[in-house]
Design an enzyme around this catalytic site. Structure first.
Site, PDB file in Angstrom:
ATOM      1  N   ASP A  13       0.818  -1.228   0.000  1.00 46.01           N
ATOM      2  CA  ASP A  13       0.000   0.000   0.000  1.00 46.01           C
ATOM      3  C   ASP A  13       0.850   1.276   0.000  1.00 46.01           C
ATOM      4  O   ASP A  13       0.443   2.303   0.523  1.00 46.01           O
ATOM      5  CB  ASP A  13      -0.953   0.054   1.211  1.00 46.01           C
ATOM      6  CG  ASP A  13      -1.769  -1.209   1.339  1.00 46.01           C
ATOM      7  OD1 ASP A  13      -2.265  -1.671   0.307  1.00 46.01           O
ATOM      8  OD2 ASP A  13      -1.890  -1.732   2.459  1.00 46.01           O
ATOM      9  N   HIS A  41      -4.298  -2.094  -6.151  1.00 41.93           N
ATOM     10  CA  HIS A  41      -3.679  -0.822  -6.516  1.00 41.93           C
ATOM     11  C   HIS A  41      -4.809   0.149  -6.809  1.00 41.93           C
ATOM     12  O   HIS A  41      -5.744  -0.201  -7.517  1.00 41.93           O
ATOM     13  CB  HIS A  41      -2.905  -0.957  -7.819  1.00 41.93           C
ATOM     14  CG  HIS A  41      -1.639  -1.721  -7.673  1.00 41.93           C
ATOM     15  ND1 HIS A  41      -0.771  -1.532  -6.635  1.00 41.93           N
ATOM     16  CD2 HIS A  41      -1.087  -2.653  -8.457  1.00 41.93           C
ATOM     17  CE1 HIS A  41       0.257  -2.331  -6.797  1.00 41.93           C
ATOM     18  NE2 HIS A  41       0.087  -3.035  -7.885  1.00 41.93           N
ATOM     19  N   ASP A 334       2.125  14.874   0.858  1.00 42.79           N
ATOM     20  CA  ASP A 334       1.086  15.879   1.166  1.00 42.79           C
ATOM     21  C   ASP A 334       0.306  15.528   2.427  1.00 42.79           C
ATOM     22  O   ASP A 334      -0.198  16.419   3.112  1.00 42.79           O
ATOM     23  CB  ASP A 334       0.123  15.999  -0.027  1.00 42.79           C
ATOM     24  CG  ASP A 334      -0.467  14.638  -0.430  1.00 42.79           C
ATOM     25  OD1 ASP A 334       0.327  13.709  -0.676  1.00 42.79           O
ATOM     26  OD2 ASP A 334      -1.702  14.513  -0.478  1.00 42.79           O
TER      27      ASP A 334
HETATM   28  P1  GDP Z   1      -0.459   0.284  -3.741  1.00 39.33           P
HETATM   29  O1  GDP Z   1      -1.088  -1.020  -3.447  1.00 39.33           O
HETATM   30  O2  GDP Z   1       0.977   0.312  -3.330  1.00 39.33           O
HETATM   31  O3  GDP Z   1      -0.673   0.756  -5.124  1.00 39.33           O
HETATM   32  O4  GDP Z   1      -1.145   1.353  -2.828  1.00 39.33           O
HETATM   33  P2  GDP Z   1      -2.702   1.659  -2.627  1.00 39.33           P
HETATM   34  O5  GDP Z   1      -3.340   1.867  -3.929  1.00 39.33           O
HETATM   35  O6  GDP Z   1      -3.315   0.681  -1.689  1.00 39.33           O
HETATM   36  O7  GDP Z   1      -2.603   2.989  -1.799  1.00 39.33           O
HETATM   37  C1  GDP Z   1      -2.244   4.145  -2.320  1.00 39.33           C
HETATM   38  C2  GDP Z   1      -3.370   5.146  -2.094  1.00 39.33           C
HETATM   39  O8  GDP Z   1      -2.824   6.400  -1.932  1.00 39.33           O
HETATM   40  C3  GDP Z   1      -4.294   5.247  -3.282  1.00 39.33           C
HETATM   41  O9  GDP Z   1      -5.585   5.612  -2.823  1.00 39.33           O
HETATM   42  C4  GDP Z   1      -3.673   6.365  -4.101  1.00 39.33           C
HETATM   43  O10 GDP Z   1      -4.582   7.024  -4.945  1.00 39.33           O
HETATM   44  C5  GDP Z   1      -3.195   7.258  -3.012  1.00 39.33           C
HETATM   45  N1  GDP Z   1      -1.978   7.996  -3.302  1.00 39.33           N
HETATM   46  C6  GDP Z   1      -0.876   7.576  -3.969  1.00 39.33           C
HETATM   47  N2  GDP Z   1       0.076   8.526  -3.955  1.00 39.33           N
HETATM   48  C7  GDP Z   1      -0.439   9.565  -3.241  1.00 39.33           C
HETATM   49  C8  GDP Z   1       0.073  10.841  -2.828  1.00 39.33           C
HETATM   50  O11 GDP Z   1       1.196  11.211  -3.102  1.00 39.33           O
HETATM   51  N3  GDP Z   1      -0.770  11.595  -2.063  1.00 39.33           N
HETATM   52  C9  GDP Z   1      -2.019  11.230  -1.712  1.00 39.33           C
HETATM   53  N4  GDP Z   1      -2.747  12.052  -0.971  1.00 39.33           N
HETATM   54  N5  GDP Z   1      -2.521  10.040  -2.075  1.00 39.33           N
HETATM   55  C10 GDP Z   1      -1.746   9.228  -2.821  1.00 39.33           C
END
Ligand code: GDP
Length: 425
Positions: A13, A41, A334
């Site tokens: 995540d 994701h 952020d």
């Molecule tokens: P993954 O499994 O590693 O892809 O991660 P997830 O999708 O579970 O979690 C990432 C969450 O954080 C998602 O809801 C993204 O849209 C959000 N996200 C990713 N990068 C950023 C960021 O830089 N800032 C914010 N506020 N949200 C982000």
């Protein structure tokens, strides 16, 4: 570089989906090489907001070939639902841009049932499984009782194989767990229905990768979860049943002879973790609540509230090492903007000693976090697109973490949208 893996450095995540969505524009082929629909994701783009559990994140990009490698486990019912949701939103998914390895392992309903039965048996000692059948199906793979996607292309062989596997499986379901057996008729009609939906995409993924490479195509390997969930190097047994490490990417993709040149490790600006197991830097109470809310930390696959805490340099350093990361993408900077001071877990205390190396998993639960703080920036940075325009306190934090983990930060993400990031000069 021609081959790149995007991997999680921590517990998963970290925002890998967002980084793959961003970097996929530079690559011709995007491959998922391990895991199943147990994690998700989240990708936000012009088509909408999607939680992708199985489809590679390059699926939204025109001209990109997306591959589910042999290291993945595929639930045909779940995958066909995911394909339908995306095609309904206008995304084109055809055998030209989506390939399922004929050696990918199929997840059947009995795997899902067994996952639930075992978690119930463990009761308060449960592993925190997502109950998607992932551990049982990987178990079958190593017991040599798995059914591969390619068998869908040979129905008569599949029929006989399924019959014999089911006879064996039902012994466990009935005699160990005292539950209702699965009938062959039910499983056959299930695989006929959902197998038909994924059949057009099944082929040898090694051919796709090797032919692609020979014709000058670049390859992006996309991991699920993070280093600490690796079955061999993670926090066993609170880990996944596969290898989210970059080193496994070629093996789990179909072309073990293709080396990974660039490894982008994704680290979140704070820590989060889903499920059970030691999570040393964990916050509790209102502090945790505030961070969870600020970061929207609820599981993409399950909606479960995630455990949260400050960035953990001990665990992150270990993750960087086992991933062999060549650069880092730091996400969700952020989210920390509300804090007066930015907390950091920079060491652990273990048996009265301060340690900086990640402890052996069996004693990890005894470790206590050692925290420090750095000044916060208390200003909205989500609109910043140039590294130099980040507040000094934010840059100080980034550069401190970079020094501590010994790996260069090349991307700083400041929002979930595709363009919300700064490149480190
Ligand atoms: P993954 O499994 O590693 O892809 O991660 P997830 O999708 O579970 O979690 C990432 C969450 O954080 C998602 O809801 C993204 O849209 C959000 N996200 C990713 N990068 C950023 C960021 O830089 N800032 C914010 N506020 N949200 C982000």
């Amino acid at each position: 570089m021609k081959t790149c893996a995007i991997v999680g450095i921590n517990w998963g995540d970290e925002g890998k989906g967002r980084m793959v969505d961003l970097l996929a524009q530079d690559y011709d082929i995007v491959v998922r090489y391990q895991g199943g629909n147990n994690a998700g994701h989240t990708v936000i783009n012009e088509f909408g907001k999607f939680a992708l559990n199985l489809l590679p994140s390059g699926i939204f990009r025109k001209g990109v070939i997306n591959v589910l490698g042999n290291g993945t486990v595929v639930n045909p019912e779940h995958l066909s639902g995911e394909i339908r949701r995306l095609t309904d939103a206008g995304v084109s998914i055809t055998p030209e841009n989506f390939v399922i390895s004929d050696r990918a392992v199929l997840v059947f309903p009995y795997h899902v049932a067994l996952d639930g039965l075992e978690e119930s048996r463990l009761a308060d000692k449960a592993y925190g499984s997502t109950k998607r059948g992932i551990a049982p199906v990987y178990g079958d793979k190593y017991m040599k009782k798995a059914i591969h996607a390619g068998e869908i292309l040979y129905p008569e062989k599949l029929k006989a194989h399924l019959k014999s596997v089911l006879n064996w499986k039902n012994l466990t379901i009935e005699k160990v767990y005292g539950s209702e057996p699965f009938t062959f008729e039910a499983m056959w009609s299930w695989i006929e229905e959902f197998g038909a939906k994924i059949k057009p995409f099944i082929r040898d993924s090694g051919d796709v990768l090797r032919n692609g490479k020979a014709s000058g195509k670049s390859i992006l390997f996309e991991a699920q979860l993070g280093a600490l969930r690796d079955i061999d190097y993670g926090i066993y047994p609170y880990c996944s049943s596969s290898n989210p490490l970059a080193a496994y990417a070629p093996v789990g993709s179909g072309a073990p002879d293709i080396a990974v040149e660039r490894v982008v490790g994704v680290v979140k600006a704070y820590s989060s973790c889903v499920g059970e197991g030691p999570f040393t830097a964990e916050y509790f109470g209102p502090e945790a609540e505030r961070l969870r809310e600020a970061g929207g930390e609820y599981g993409a696959a399950t909606g479960r509230p995630r455990r949260v805490g400050p960035i953990d340099l001990v665990a992150t350093r270990y993750g960087v090492k086992v991933q062999g990361a060549t650069e880092i993408a730091l996400t969700k900077m952020d989210v920390l903007s509300y804090m007066d001071e930015i907390p950091i877990c920079h060491a652990y205390e273990l048996n009265g000693e301060i340690v900086r190396d990640f402890p052996y998993h069996a004693v990890l639960a005894d470790a206590k976090p050692v925290f420090m703080t750095m000044p916060g920036w208390k200003t909205d940075i989500s609109g910043v697109r140039r590294y130099e325009e980040l507040p000094k306190e934010a840059r100080d934090y980034i550069e401190f973490v970079e020094k501590e983990i010994g790996c260069r930060m090349s991307y700083i993400s400041v929002g979930p949208e595709r363009d919300a990031y700064c490149v480190r000069p």
